[in-house]
Write an enzyme that holds these catalytic residues in place. Structure first.
Site, short mmCIF file in Angstrom:
data_model
loop_
_atom_site.label_atom_id
_atom_site.label_comp_id
_atom_site.label_asym_id
_atom_site.label_seq_id
_atom_site.Cartn_x
_atom_site.Cartn_y
_atom_site.Cartn_z
N SER A 172 6.94 7.21 12.97
CA SER A 172 6.73 5.91 12.32
C SER A 172 7.49 4.78 13.00
O SER A 172 8.32 5.00 13.88
CB SER A 172 7.16 5.99 10.87
OG SER A 172 8.55 5.73 10.78
N ASP B 218 0.80 -1.23 0.00
CA ASP B 218 0.00 0.00 0.00
C ASP B 218 0.84 1.28 0.00
O ASP B 218 0.34 2.34 -0.33
CB ASP B 218 -0.94 0.01 1.22
CG ASP B 218 -0.20 -0.21 2.54
OD1 ASP B 218 1.04 -0.36 2.50
OD2 ASP B 218 -0.84 -0.24 3.60
N HIS B 219 2.11 1.18 0.36
CA HIS B 219 2.92 2.39 0.51
C HIS B 219 3.67 2.75 -0.78
O HIS B 219 3.59 3.87 -1.26
CB HIS B 219 3.95 2.21 1.62
CG HIS B 219 3.42 2.40 3.00
ND1 HIS B 219 2.47 1.59 3.55
CD2 HIS B 219 3.72 3.30 3.96
CE1 HIS B 219 2.20 1.99 4.78
NE2 HIS B 219 2.94 3.05 5.05
N ARG C 31 -0.42 13.07 10.33
CA ARG C 31 0.89 13.67 10.64
C ARG C 31 1.10 14.95 9.84
O ARG C 31 0.79 14.99 8.65
CB ARG C 31 2.02 12.68 10.32
CG ARG C 31 2.00 11.53 11.31
CD ARG C 31 3.16 10.59 11.16
NE ARG C 31 3.12 9.66 12.28
CZ ARG C 31 3.43 8.37 12.22
NH1 ARG C 31 3.86 7.85 11.09
NH2 ARG C 31 3.35 7.61 13.29
N ARG D 2 9.40 2.81 11.18
CA ARG D 2 10.40 2.37 10.19
C ARG D 2 11.74 2.06 10.86
O ARG D 2 12.38 2.93 11.43
CB ARG D 2 10.54 3.40 9.06
CG ARG D 2 11.09 4.74 9.44
CD ARG D 2 10.94 5.74 8.31
NE ARG D 2 9.53 6.07 8.11
CZ ARG D 2 9.09 7.27 7.72
NH1 ARG D 2 9.94 8.25 7.45
NH2 ARG D 2 7.80 7.50 7.58
N ASP E 125 4.00 -1.18 11.28
CA ASP E 125 3.57 0.17 10.93
C ASP E 125 3.00 0.80 12.19
O ASP E 125 2.25 0.15 12.93
CB ASP E 125 2.51 0.13 9.82
CG ASP E 125 2.26 1.53 9.28
OD1 ASP E 125 2.81 1.85 8.21
OD2 ASP E 125 1.56 2.30 9.94
C1 MIC Z 1 4.12 6.52 8.14
O1 MIC Z 1 2.95 6.86 8.22
O2 MIC Z 1 5.07 7.26 8.47
C2 MIC Z 1 4.44 5.13 7.62
C3 MIC Z 1 5.08 5.31 6.29
O3 MIC Z 1 3.26 4.41 7.46
C4 MIC Z 1 5.38 4.44 8.61
C5 MIC Z 1 5.92 3.15 8.15
C6 MIC Z 1 7.06 3.31 7.21
O4 MIC Z 1 7.89 4.20 7.37
O5 MIC Z 1 7.15 2.49 6.29
C7 MIC Z 1 4.74 4.22 10.00
O6 MIC Z 1 3.87 4.97 10.39
O7 MIC Z 1 5.17 3.31 10.73
FE1 SF4 Z 2 -0.04 4.97 5.07
FE2 SF4 Z 2 1.31 5.65 7.27
FE3 SF4 Z 2 -0.17 7.44 5.95
FE4 SF4 Z 2 -1.36 5.52 7.29
S1 SF4 Z 2 -0.09 7.14 8.17
S2 SF4 Z 2 -1.89 6.22 5.23
S3 SF4 Z 2 0.03 3.80 6.98
S4 SF4 Z 2 1.66 6.41 5.19
#
Ligand code: MIC
Ligand code: SF4
Length: 643
Positions: free
Chosen positions: A540, A62-63, A377, A542, A117
């Protein structure tokens, strides 16, 4: 017992269930997404356990969806082929955002879910203890290992009354963020209780638990009740429903009372999700872009409300409106309900059912303009535009703003409040979820393209740290600051390439980049050190925010305080997280400061004070919150070395 205690008690494998103690819990379900999933599956493969040992594991894509060059598709192919033989369900690209799809198709009240995630706590909306973690921790859970966590303090948020028209679930969590803020909640779980709970549908509850991630808590959850049953029945999964709730009179470590009827529409303005204001305070602010979607606010309910507001009206010509449904189910349903046609007629741009703009993959706003998003965010640069200015809002405020061209209070438009009752039956079509092959059946060959490299391993922690502070990064450093996503996200499976942009946001023209400075130090046999302020590593899950610095030779992060998932990721990859015994010592350490720490291994193992010597002759005492297990891992140079 409160509900958190009940679910944890039913899953406790080791430790004493007392706040602050380390406990191990059994994990029933896992989820991974592609941007963290390739590393998680490479790590899982390295463990050599064959098939997953969980009740259910799902791998989502999905990313990394833009497929600009082969990297993303290479990742998708690896994930598809590795899932089949590992006993993992594979949600194909296009099927939707992991959290939304998991809620719709897989979540079960009373179960535990661990996901790579940070917004995995979305599952708390259906009554799960659903926790975000680094990929390596999820790989361990897939291998059947318990998840180690701090037994939480439980914050009870007691809801009463019901939301007034135009006030949304998003406003509930923004209000909670204004109370608890993004700092100081590590080691807590938020449990919603009280009479007001029953007025909220599961998708609304999921919006609230989703954005609990921004509080920095371990997770948030709602009880499972008749509303939950109705949702699961409408998803064709009524048989999986079970009630679960706190005992009458259950106690909480802290209680926050919220009268839902007293709330009003709110916004969270850059750069932090707890920077909450009333929409009336910012109404009239000109806006260039509005985006509706993300794992926080992209349910059928959310988009139906937006459609009712846009029906027969046009998006203001100064605004670019993007809408991304949370899942293929939502997209199919808005197609059938006519909402999609309404969006197109109103002048919206329809985006794929994926993360997209939320992670700066597309739809970056113009410079020095305002973007209004239903997301979670608003960290600096996350949109992919330097000098962005983000307001996080409900779908109601977003739609009102898109129509007005300025931030608008939906109550001021004179539109009747839409009736958004939940459907009796969701459109169920799981044809884009591929089941694993049965045990013993031949699995497809695993496809590993050249853009997919092995996760690098660390060396054991040295006995003497001798190095310089490569960066003093300040307070509230997010993992987006440490490892940017957006256009760089496609390098998630290629650590040497991705490591080039560690702390990219702080790189300045005319000065070697962080990566260049770190590599020069590493090649000269010196250790890299990072200094941070409060809440280092928020945001996140990550693990690249640990892996990439590790690859560049960073051995130590000294910060005033750490966020939970990032601290665990540092440990998992053999980087030592230390804090200042005397907070004012933070001021002693500037960029470039030389540090020597002697007898580190013995001091860690024996629990004696860790002393950092500066060239000035001053010494700083450093402390840590590591468990004996953490210390063992750091000494070994990370979990992979141990496993
Ligand atoms: C995000 O919202 O920052 C992400 C991308 O979903 C991350 C995961 C990632 O960095 O792949 C998260 O929230 O954990
Ligand atoms: Fe995707 Fe992270 Fe954004 Fe949720 S917060 S939509 S998991 S990138």
């Amino acid at each position: 017992m409160n509900l958190t205690q009940k679910i944890l008690a039913a899953h406790l494998v080791s430790g004493t269930p007392r706040p602050g103690e380390q406990v191990g819990i059994r994990i029933d379900q896992t989820l991974t997404q592609d941007a963290t999933g390739t590393m998680a599956f490479l790590e899982f493969e390295a463990m050599g356990v064959g098939r997953v040992k969980t009740e259910l594991s799902v791998s989502y894509v999905d990313h990394n969806m833009p497929q600009n060059g082969p990297n993303n598709a290479n990742d998708h192919e690896y994930l598809r082929t590795v899932a089949a033989g590992a006993g993992v369900w594979f949600s194909r690209p296009g099927n939707g955002i992991c959290h939304q799809v998991h809620l719709e198709r897989f979540g079960i009240p009373g179960k535990t879910l661990l996901g790579s995630d940070s917004h995995t706590p979305t599952g708390g909306g259906i009554g799960m203890v659903a926790i975000g973690a680094g990929g390596l921790d999820v790989a361990l859970a897939m291998a059947g290992k318990p998840f180690t966590m701090t037994y939480p303090k439980v914050i009870g948020v007691r809801l009463s009354g019901r939301l007034k028209p135009w006030v949304a679930a998003k406003d509930v969590i923004l209000h909670v963020l204004s109370i608890l803020t993004t700092k100081g909640n590590v080691g807590c779980i938020v449990e919603y209780c009280g009479d007001g709970v029953k007025s909220l549908t599961v998708p609304e509850r999921a919006t609230i638990t989703n954005m609990g991630a921004e509080l920095g808590v371990t997770c948030s959850l709602f009880p499972s009740d008749e509303r939950t049953k109705a949702f699961m029945t409408a998803q064709g999964r009524g048989r999986g429903w079970q009630p679960c709730a706190a005992d009458p009179g259950a106690e909480y470590d802290r209680v926050i009372e919220i009268d839902l009827a007293a709330l009003e529409p709110l916004v969270a303005e850059s750069p932090s999700p707890d920077n909450v204001r009333k929409v009336t305070d910012v109404a009239g602010t000109p806006v260039q872009q509005v985006v509706i979607g993300s794992c926080t606010n992209s349910s059928f309910r959310d988009l139906s409300i937006v459609a009712a507001m846009l029906k027969g009206r046009s998006v203001n010509p100064a605004v670019s409106l993007g809408i991304s449904p949370g899942s293929r189910q939502v997209l199919q349903m808005i197609t059938e309900s006519g909402a999609l046609a309404t969006f197109l007629a109103a002048g919206a741009r329809i985006l794929e059912a994926a993360c997209g703009p939320c992670i700066g993959q597309c739809f970056s706003p113009a410079e020095n303009t305002v973007t209004v998003r239903t997301y979670n965010r608003n960290f600096k640069d996350r949109t992919g535009t330097k000098n962005d200015h983000v307001f996080l809002v409900s779908p109601e405020v977003a739609a009102a703003t898109a129509l007005s061209g300025v931030i608008a209070d939906p109550r001021s438009l004179g539109i009747p409040y839409p009736d958004a009752t939940e459907p009796d039956r969701y459109l169920i079509d799981d044809s884009m979820i591929v089941p694993p092959v049965p045990p013993g059946a031949p699995a497809p060959e695993i496809k590993r393209a050249t853009t997919i490299g092995e996760p690098p391993r660390n060396t054991p922690l040295p006995d003497e740290i001798n190095g310089a502070v490569l960066i003093k990064a300040g307070d509230k450093i997010t993992t987006d600051h440490i490892m940017p996503a957006g256009v760089f996200l496609k390098h998630r499976s290629n650590i040497p390439e991705y490591a080039k942009v560690v702390f990219n946001v702080f790189n300045e023209p005319g000065r070697p980049t962080f990566a260049e400075r770190a590599l020069a130090a590493r090649d000269a046999g010196r250790h890299g050190i990072i200094v941070g302020g409060e809440s280092y590593g928020q945001g996140s899950s990550r693990e690249h925010a640990a892996i990439c610095p590790m690859y560049l030779g960073v051995k130590l992060v000294i910060a005033k305080s750490f966020e939970r998932i990032h601290a665990a990721n540092l440990v998992n990859f053999g980087i030592l997280p230390l804090s200042f015994a005397v907070p004012a010592d933070y001021d002693e350490l500037q960029d470039g400061a030389e540090i020597v720490i002697k007898d580190l291994r013995a001091r860690l193992a024996s629990g004696s004070a860790i002393v950092a010597a500066l060239p000035t002759g001053r010494t700083l005492t450093l402390v840590h919150a590591l468990t004996p297990r953490d210390i063992e891992i750091v000494l070994a140079g990370g979990v992979l070395n141990m496993v």
